[in-house]
Write an enzyme that holds these catalytic residues in place. Structure first.
Site, mmCIF file in Angstrom:
data_model
loop_
_atom_site.group_PDB
_atom_site.id
_atom_site.type_symbol
_atom_site.label_atom_id
_atom_site.label_comp_id
_atom_site.label_asym_id
_atom_site.label_seq_id
_atom_site.Cartn_x
_atom_site.Cartn_y
_atom_site.Cartn_z
ATOM 1 C CG HIS A 83 -1.417 1.299 1.134
ATOM 2 N ND1 HIS A 83 -2.422 2.262 0.628
ATOM 3 C CD2 HIS A 83 -1.641 1.438 2.463
ATOM 4 C CE1 HIS A 83 -3.231 2.779 0.870
ATOM 5 N NE2 HIS A 83 -2.202 3.069 1.981
ATOM 6 N NE ARG A 117 6.897 10.115 -2.050
ATOM 7 C CZ ARG A 117 6.322 9.760 -1.205
ATOM 8 N NH1 ARG A 117 5.072 11.077 -1.064
ATOM 9 N NH2 ARG A 117 6.323 8.812 -0.402
ATOM 10 C CD GLU A 155 -6.930 1.153 8.343
ATOM 11 O OE1 GLU A 155 -5.824 1.226 9.143
ATOM 12 O OE2 GLU A 155 -6.449 2.055 7.530
ATOM 13 C CG ASP A 194 -9.335 4.685 8.405
ATOM 14 O OD1 ASP A 194 -9.498 5.779 9.194
ATOM 15 O OD2 ASP A 194 -7.862 5.118 7.897
ATOM 16 C CD GLN A 210 -5.366 10.890 2.743
ATOM 17 O OE1 GLN A 210 -6.567 10.234 2.302
ATOM 18 N NE2 GLN A 210 -4.465 10.307 3.092
ATOM 19 C CB THR A 244 -4.848 0.698 3.299
ATOM 20 O OG1 THR A 244 -5.907 1.643 3.564
ATOM 21 C CG2 THR A 244 -5.385 -0.250 2.197
#
Lengths: 438, 438
Positions: B145, B154, B212, B244, B251, B370
Site C-alpha cells: 500500500h 512520487r 484495515e 478507515d 486529504q 490499508t
C-alpha cells in the site's frame, strides 16, 4: 460571544482577602475551573474553582445546597471527578454557576459563612486532569511559528500553500496529557543517521518544549452535524496553558508522510485551571488578516469573529535548570508572547474541525500550536530561539542551552492585563525532564 | 504467544447447532467478544460472545452465577456497557473465561440449560462499540500500500527512507469510530485548486474506503514504561475489521505538513466482534523480511515475533451499490488480501508505540493501515485499484467507479481457514455513504 455583565465589574471585591491582590491570578472576576483533592488524601477528585489562594469545593457547595436552579445543577455536575458533565451543559448553565459563585464570594454576601466551609487552600491541593479528554487535536495556528519552522526545513519556501486557507491541525495523543507538576523521563526512540546507515536509537538529544494555549470544548455535536462559525463560541468552555513537549530528533525522522507521532506522545502538560471564555470577555480582540493575505472561505468567516474572535493573553515561558534550583535562583524567562497573534481563532479551529461532520464530545481538547509572535523574543520553542540548535542560548547563570537537559523544568505562565479591567491569570503549567530510563 | 489448548480442538462441537456449520464465522473455537443489546429496547449495552447465530449474554451469565473463579470475575467485567474492564484484566483471565465458555457450550455440557437461558439471537441484536476507545492510532503497515500510494505522489521514489525502519503511524480520531451498520453523510471540506486560485469547497468527490485490521489493546502501561517486544503479545486483546473511510481530495490538500486529519475523521467503521488472539492461535504465521531489506533494530526483534508474529487472516472487500441493492443483486468483491503480508506485526506496532514511554489504556485501538497484498486484486482501497481514479472499475452490472458514489455500501469480511483447523470468522464491517448534508 459572552458580553460583559456584573461578574466582570472591576470593582468587585471578595471576602477572601487573597483574591483582592491586584497582581494575583485568581480574583473574583476570574473563577476558573479545575479538578482537585487534598494532597496525600484518599479523597475523590472533584471540581473546584480558584479564588485567591483558595479553592471552592464544588462537591461541598452541592452538598451544602448553597445554590438554586441552574447553578445548583452545575454544582452537582461539577462535583464529579472530571468536569466533562459540566462542560456538556452549555453556556447558560456555566453563566448561572459563575454568577452564583460571584455573588456568594463578594464582600458582604450573606452566603459567606456557608461558602467559607467549602474552601480548601490551594497549598493543600493536588490537581487532577480537569476533564477526561476524549480526543486531543493540535493545531498550528501561529504563522510566525510555521514560518520559523518551515525555514529550517525549506529555506526558500517556508510556508506551504494550504497554510493561509486551512487551520492546519492533526490528531494528538490524549493518554499522555498530564497535569502541571507531572515530571517524565526523556523519551527514547529512533533518529536519522547519515544516508545508507541504520537509524540511531537512544534517548532524545533534541528535547524541546512548545508554548501553546489549550482549548476545552464544551457541548459537542452529533457525527455528521457541523458546528458553524456562528455557533462555535457557544461550544468553547475555556482556555488553559499547554506545553506540547517535543523530541525534535524523533519527530524529524518519523514524521513523513503521516505527521508527528512518538516525538510528541510521551508527555503534554496542561495547567490545572481552565479560564472560562466568559471570564475572558474583557480581553477579546479583533481578528484580522494582513491585507496581502487571502481572506478565509465563507464557512470560516463571521462578523463576530472579525470583531472579537481573538484573545489578548500574554504568554510567558521560563526555564529552571537543576543548577538554578540547587542555587536558589529564580526561573529565567525564555520568551514572552501573546495569543492575539494567532492566525486562526479558536472559533475557526472548531468550525473547521467539524466541517467534515467530525463529532466533538464535551471535554475534547485543542492545542493552538506553538504560539510564536512576530518579534524576536516571542518564539515559543527552543528550536526557534536557537535556530534549530545552531545558536545556543546563554542563560544568566552562564549555562548554555541548545535543547533541554535532564533536570530542566519549563514553566508556562499566562495572564490578561489592561487598564480598567481585572487581571485574569492562568496560573502555570510546569514539568521537568527526568533522565531517560535505561 | 498463546499456545494451542483444548479450546482449539477442531473436533469440538456445540449444543448450539448453528455453531457447527463448517462455513460459519462463529464456531465454538472462535468465541469473539462484542457489546450488544436487543434492538429497539431500552436495555443497557453489555458484553456478549458470538456462537453460531446466537450471542451469550455475559451479564446474564454473571447474574446466573454459572462460572467460578477468574471466569466469573471476567463475566462480571464483561457485563459492563463496554469491554474495557475485561480487556484490562490480562490474558490469564481472558483464557479462563474462554475455557469456561468453551466447556459450557460443548455438546454434553451439564451447564447447557443454564447457558441456554443466557442466549440472545444475533438477528435480534443491536451492536454498540465494544470498547470506549481512549486513543486510536492508525499504522501504515503494508509496504505494498505504501508503495502504491507513494507512486501516485512520487513516481521515482515511492517509499520514504524511514519506512523500512519505523512502523509508521499517526494519531487518529476516536470520536468518529462507529460500529458496523452506521451510515454517514459524505464529508464536506476544502480541496486543492489550480495554483493561484482559492481552494474549492464542497462535498468530497473522491470518497474511498480503506481495508484495515483493527487491533484492541488489552492491559495498558504506565507513562514512561515501554512495553517490550517480549511483553507485547500479552497486551493485545484481539482483532477486528476496520474501514478507515478516506476523502482523498480533502486529504490531499490538508495533509502537509502534519498528516491526515479531516479526510479521515468523519467516520471509521469497525466490525462488532473482536476475535481474541487466543482464538487466532492456530493461524499465527512466521514474520519475515525480504533478504534485501534491512532487518529491524533490536527493540523490534524477537525470536517469537519471527516465528509467529503474523496472522493468516483473509480479508475481502465488497461493494453494494444502490442499483445492486434495488435490483436484489449480491454485493460484488473488489479485492481479496491477507493480513499475513503486513510489513510489521501487531507486536512490533505496540512495542514501537510505547518505546518513547507513551501509555496505553485498555481498549486503545490501532489500525493496521490499508492492507494491500503483493498481487493485483489485493489492493485494499479504490485509489490503488483505479490508479488514483485514472482507470475506473467496471462492475459486473456495468456501473463504473473511480471513487464511491452516494448509496454505495462497502462491506469488509475476514476469516481464517485451513485444513485441520476450525474456520474462524470475523463477521463483517459495513457502512454506506449517504448524500452530503446541505
Amino acid at each position: 460571544m459572552t458580553s460583559l455583565n456584573e461578574t466582570h465589574d472591576p470593582n468587585l471585591r471578595s471576602w477572601i482577602a487573597s483574591a483582592n491582590d491586584a497582581n494575583g491570578d485568581f480574583p473574583i472576576q476570574n473563577l476558573p475551573f479545575g479538578a482537585f483533592k487534598r494532597a496525600g488524601s484518599n479523597e475523590a477528585l472533584r471540581g473546584g474553582v480558584a479564588i485567591g489562594d483558595q479553592i471552592v469545593d464544588l462537591a461541598a457547595v452541592h452538598s451544602a445546597g448553597i445554590f438554586d436552579g441552574l447553578a445548583a445543577d452545575a454544582a452537582l455536575a461539577g462535583s464529579q471527578t472530571t468536569l466533562n458533565a459540566l462542560m456538556g451543559m452549555g453556556p447558560a448553565t456555566w453563566s448561572a454557576l459563575r454568577l452564583a459563585l460571584s455573588k456568594a464570594l463578594r464582600e458582604g454576601s450573606d452566603q459567606q459563612q456557608a461558602m467559607a466551609a467549602c474552601l480548601v487552600p490551594q497549598s493543600e491541593a493536588q490537581y487532577g486532569m480537569p476533564a477526561h479528554i476524549g480526543d486531543y487535536t493540535d493545531f498550528y495556528a501561529s504563522i510566525h511559528h510555521a514560518t520559523n519552522i518551515g525555514k529550517l526545513f525549506r529555506p526558500n519556501n517556508p510556508l506551504l500553500p494550504n497554510y493561509q486557507w486551512i487551520p492546519i491541525g492533526y490528531h494528538g495523543r490524549s493518554s499522555s496529557i498530564v497535569v502541571s507538576g507531572t515530571d517524565f523521563p526523556r523519551p527514547v526512540g529512533q533518529r536519522r543517521s547519515p544516508e545508507g546507515q541504520p537509524p540511531g536509537f537512544g534517548a532524545s538529544t533534541r528535547m524541546d518544549y512548545e508554548l501553546e494555549v489549550g482549548i476545552f470544548v464544551g457541548g459537542g455535536n452529533e457525527l455528521g452535524q457541523p458546528i458553524t462559525i456562528d455557533q462555535a463560541e457557544d461550544h468553547i468552555f475555556g482556555l488553559c496553558l499547554l506545553n506540547d513537549w517535543s523530541a525534535r530528533d524523533i519527530q524529524a525522522w518519523e514524521y513523513q508522510p503521516l505527521g508527528p507521532f512518538l516525538g510528541k506522545s510521551f508527555a503534554s502538560t496542561i495547567s490545572p485551571w481552565i479560564i472560562t471564555t466568559e471570564a475572558l470577555a474583557p480581553y477579546r480582540t479583533a481578528w484580522t488578516r494582513p491585507e496581502d493575505h487571502p481572506q478565509p472561505l465563507p464557512y470560516l468567516e463571521s462578523e463576530a469573529n472579525r470583531a472579537s474572535g481573538g484573545f489578548d493573553v500574554q504568554l510567558e515561558v521560563l526555564i529552571e535548570t537543576a543548577q538554578m534550583r540547587d542555587g536558589g535562583q529564580s526561573p529565567q524567562r525564555l520568551s514572552l508572547g501573546n495569543f492575539r497573534h494567532a492566525y486562526w481563532t479558536a472559533a475557526q479551529m472548531l468550525t473547521h474541525h467539524t466541517v467534515n461532520g467530525c463529532n466533538m464530545r464535551p471535554g475534547d481538547f485543542f492545542g493552538s500550536g506553538t504560539m510564536s509572535g512576530p518579534e524576536d523574543g516571542s518564539q515559543g520553542a527552543l528550536i526557534e530561539l536557537t535556530r534549530g540548535g545552531k545558536e545556543p542560548l546563554t542563560l544568566d547563570n552562564g549555562q548554555e542551552r541548545k535543547f533541554l537537559e535532564d533536570g530542566d523544568a519549563i514553566i508556562l505562565r499566562g495572564w490578561c492585563q489592561k487598564d480598567g479591567a481585572p487581571r485574569i491569570g492562568f496560573g502555570e503549567a510546569r514539568g521537568m525532564v527526568l533522565p531517560a530510563r535505561n
